[in-house]
Structures are given as structure tokens and as C-alpha cells.
Design an enzyme around this catalytic site. Structure first.
Site, PDB file in Angstrom:
ATOM      1  N   GLU A  39       0.795  -1.240   0.000  1.00 53.74           N
ATOM      2  CA  GLU A  39       0.000   0.000   0.000  1.00 53.74           C
ATOM      3  C   GLU A  39       0.826   1.288   0.000  1.00 53.74           C
ATOM      4  O   GLU A  39       0.619   2.171   0.831  1.00 53.74           O
ATOM      5  CB  GLU A  39      -0.964  -0.012   1.197  1.00 53.74           C
ATOM      6  CG  GLU A  39      -1.892  -1.215   1.186  1.00 53.74           C
ATOM      7  CD  GLU A  39      -2.774  -1.316   2.433  1.00 53.74           C
ATOM      8  OE1 GLU A  39      -2.678  -0.458   3.323  1.00 53.74           O
ATOM      9  OE2 GLU A  39      -3.556  -2.281   2.517  1.00 53.74           O
TER      10      GLU A  39
ATOM     11  N   GLU B 162      -5.925 -10.965  -1.693  1.00 52.54           N
ATOM     12  CA  GLU B 162      -6.709 -10.931  -0.447  1.00 52.54           C
ATOM     13  C   GLU B 162      -8.179 -10.888  -0.824  1.00 52.54           C
ATOM     14  O   GLU B 162      -8.858  -9.880  -0.629  1.00 52.54           O
ATOM     15  CB  GLU B 162      -6.331  -9.698   0.390  1.00 52.54           C
ATOM     16  CG  GLU B 162      -4.848  -9.625   0.695  1.00 52.54           C
ATOM     17  CD  GLU B 162      -4.446  -8.392   1.529  1.00 52.54           C
ATOM     18  OE1 GLU B 162      -5.320  -7.695   2.053  1.00 52.54           O
ATOM     19  OE2 GLU B 162      -3.231  -8.155   1.633  1.00 52.54           O
TER      20      GLU B 162
END
Ligand code: XIL
Length: 374
Positions: free
Chosen positions: A162, A266
Site C-alpha cells: 500500500e 486478499e
């Protein structure tokens, strides 16, 4: 559901025993990893209870159905390296033993992130920010210690998690502020030095949105400089109405063009209403619980099971189209009861984002995904 099973006799099938009234019922459960073996690896995240063996039932289901595991939390900095001089390797060691024993492709998550990282990493003894050199040294020590310990056994690492905002700008974090923009390449270089055979990934959410070009630029810059990177991880924290299939497809094409492997890292599909318009996965969000945000506290209606199954099928159809580039699809958990979606972005809800229910039974989505391969 039976019709899905009967066409699958060519594949490995797992017997499950369930209860209907007072009768014991035996059914045959297809094995996802086998059904998809010519397409991509199929994985799940494991939590501490499964890794430690306290939740053996879920672990057994995970071992039956999946051929790659990601540690949901136990390898994050705050867990594995909570204090300057303290590493906690008990659970990571168990995770790695499990993988070796069962021939599972293990993914380490994650070496560098702005969340779930203790404050001490960025501070000196007085609590002041450390210098670039000190932080780089700490990053290097951490990566050498953790990656080095599992060299050859953890096969892939989410090296940086991220780093970009949705508009493609670099996220302002202590990492980027103290070290500068080259912190990402430093992390990849350290990881490569620590285990030259390991696959190294960049992982992020909203990867189908405006940050695509930033990620491609990062990869191309690495390729020019000879910095190793092997995969692009698209966190799949998705919903019933996002991402739009065409935008996801454009993203898959964009990433495929880099030549790197693409992973859906994910995957969970939330069926509950979003409290805001954000499609990302900022784990610091914490909205107050309200009844209207938790419409299915007891069970998911059949009609919604069908909607979820169709949504999963839509994603898997698209991923199969790009199977030459997609190397892995990892669910963020084995069953609905363990999903972080029950606690995020609103605490205390009952969500149904995975393909096994709270009793570890396969949902219609499971059979629908299986049925795509014949
Ligand atoms: C989540 C875990 O599932 C939770 O158990 C934990 O409390 C917070 O983090 N993006 C990521 C994952 O990269 O590490 C996050 O996992 C979910 C969002």
C-alpha cells in the site's frame, strides 16, 4: 449442487460428513486446488489460531482445499518484531513448518507497511524521528532477519504494501517521509539479498483504479535499474458492485503487459452495505455499528447467496481469461466466521464474504467457482 459434483469425478474429491436431522450424510466435496491446477494456485490466509493448531478443523479444511497459504497477521512487523531487540518467531515458525510438511507455497505478508508497524521503528530513545540512515538500517536488519530465517521456505513476499494513494501519488507515511521515495526499491533490494530465490511482490488495494500507472511506472523503473520484482498483488477486498468488471479487466491487461505475475492476494466479497463510498481497504476505518449496516445478523438469505455466487463466478471467469498472467488467487480467510469483514470497516457485523460458511460448509459460491472448470 449435485450436478456440479458428478462432472468432477476426474478431479480429486474430498468426502465430507455432515448432519441432516438425525441422519449422518456423506457428500463428496470437490477440491478447489485440484480443479484449478491448470489455471492458477488457489490460496487462503491463515490466522494465529489455525497456525497454532487451536483451530484444527479450519486448518484441515485449508489443507484440503488450498495449495498456497498467506499469514494473515503473524508476519506483520508488530507481531514478529514488536520491540527493537525482540523477535517473536513461534507462530511464523509453525506457519513455515506447516508449509514444508504439506508442500504448500507460502507467502510472507508483509515486510514494509505503514500499518501494524510499531512506533519504535521510526523513533530514537527520546521519541524523536530517526534519520534516513537509521531507518534504512532498521529496515535492512528486519528484512535480513525475517526473510533470512525462512530462506528457501517462504517462497514469495509481499515486500511493500500500500505505498500509493488512489490518484497514484506516493502515500505520505513515516517510511516515505523519513527515507524518501527510494524506500520501496531499498526494501526490494534487501529482500532479494536476504533470499535471492524468493519471489518479491508489490501489493495494494484499489489496484483497478487510478494508481495503475504509478504501479506500472514502479515496475518499469525497477526493470530498467535491474531491481528484482516478480509479481503484482491486487488485494481483492471487493464488493457486490465494485470493481466494475471492465475496469478490472483493463487493470489485468495493464499489469499483464509488464510481464510480471499477477496475483489476487486478499479476496473477499462483502455483501454488507458500505458505510461510505470508499472501495479501498484502509484498516484504520472504524464506523459505529447501526442496524441498517448489519442487515443479515442471523443468516444470509438464499437470494443473496445466489447474488454472491454469481459475483464470484464473474470474477473467476475473468481471471481464467487471464490465467497466463494470473498465477495465484488467495482468499482472505477460509470461512465467513474468521473474516476480518466482520470487524471492518464497522465493528461487530455479520458478513458473508468467503466461500465456506461459519460451519465450514461450502456455499453456493464454492460450487459456482468449481463449475467454471470442466
Ligand atoms: C487485516 C487482517 O485481516 C486483520 O486481522 C487485521 O486486524 C488487520 O489487517 N490489507 C492488508 C491486510 O494488506 O494485511 C489486512 O489484513 C487487510 C487489508
Amino acid at each position: 449442487m449435485k450436478q456440479y459434483i458428478s462432472i468432477l469425478t476426474a478431479f480429486s474429491i474430498f468426502m465430507i460428513v455432515g448432519c441432516q436431522g438425525n441422519n449422518l450424510v456423506t457428500t463428496e466435496l470437490p477440491v478447489l486446488k485440484d480443479v484449478y491446477k491448470n489455471s492458477f494456485m488457489i490460496g487462503t490466509a491463515l490466522n494465529g489460531r489455525q497456525i497454532s493448531g487451536h483451530d484444527a478443523k479450519t486448518l484441515n479444511l485449508a489443507l484440503q482445499q488450498f495449495n498456497t497459504f498467506t499469514a494473515e497477521n503473524v508476519l506483520k512487523w508488530e507481531r514478529v518484531h514488536p520491540e527493537f531487540e525482540e523477535y517473536k518467531f513461534d507462530l511464523p515458525d509453525r506457519f513455515v513448518e506447516l508449509g514444508i510438511k504439506n508442500n504448500i507455497f507460502l507467502v510472507g505478508h508483509t515486510l514494509l507497511w505503514h500499518n501494524q508497524t510499531p512506533d519504535w521503528v521510526f523513533e530514537d530513545a527520546e521519541g524523536n524521528p530517526v534519520t534516513r540512515d537509521v531507518l534504512l538500517q532498521r529496515l535492512k536488519d528486519h528484512i535480513f532477519t525475517v526473510v533470512g530465517r525462512y530462506k528457501g521456505n517462504i517462497k514469495g513476499w509481499d515486500v511493500v504494501n500500500e505505498a500509493f494513494e488512489d490518484d497514484g501519488s506516493m502515500r505520505k507515511t513515516k517510511w516515505s517521509t523519513i527515507i524518501g521515495e527510494d524506500y520501496i526499491e531499498k526494501a526490494f533490494q534487501f529482500a532479494h539479498e536476504a533470499d535471492p530465490e524468493a519471489e518479491l511482490y508489490y501489493n495494494d488495494f484499489n489496484m483497478w483504479k487510478g494508481k495503475k500507472q504509478a504501479v506500472v511506472n514502479l515496475v518499469e523503473n525497477f526493470q530498467v535499474k535491474g531491481i528484482p520484482i516478480h509479481g503484482i498483488g491486487m488485494q481483492g477486498h471487493w464488493g457486490l458492485d465494485y470493481p466494475p468488471m471492465d475496469e478490472l479487466e483493463t487493470a489485468l491487461q495493464t499489469y499483464a503487459a509488464t510481464g510480471l505475475k499477477i496475483m489476487i492476494t486478499e479476496l473477499d466479497i462483502r455483501v454488507l452495505p458500505n458505510p461510505d463510498s470508499d472501495t479501498g481497504a484502509d484498516i484504520t476505518k472504524d464506523f459505529a455499528l447501526q442496524a441498517k449496516l448489519n442487515p443479515y445478523p442471523d443468516a444470509l438469505p438464499d437470494s443473496m447467496q445466489t447474488v454472491l455466487a454469481d459475483r464470484y463466478a464473474g470474477f473467476f471467469k475473468l481471471l481464467l481469461k487471464y490465467k497466463n498472467s494470473v498465477s495465484r488467487v488467495t482468499f482472505w480467510g477460509v470461512h465467513d466466521g474468521m473474516s476480518w469483514c466482520n470487524h471492518w470497516p464497522v465493528r461487530g457485523r455479520t458478513d458473508y464474504p468467503l466461500i465456506f460458511d461459519r460451519n465450514l460448509q461450502p456455499k453456493p459460491a464454492f460450487y459456482k467457482i468449481i463449475s467454471l472448470i470442466e
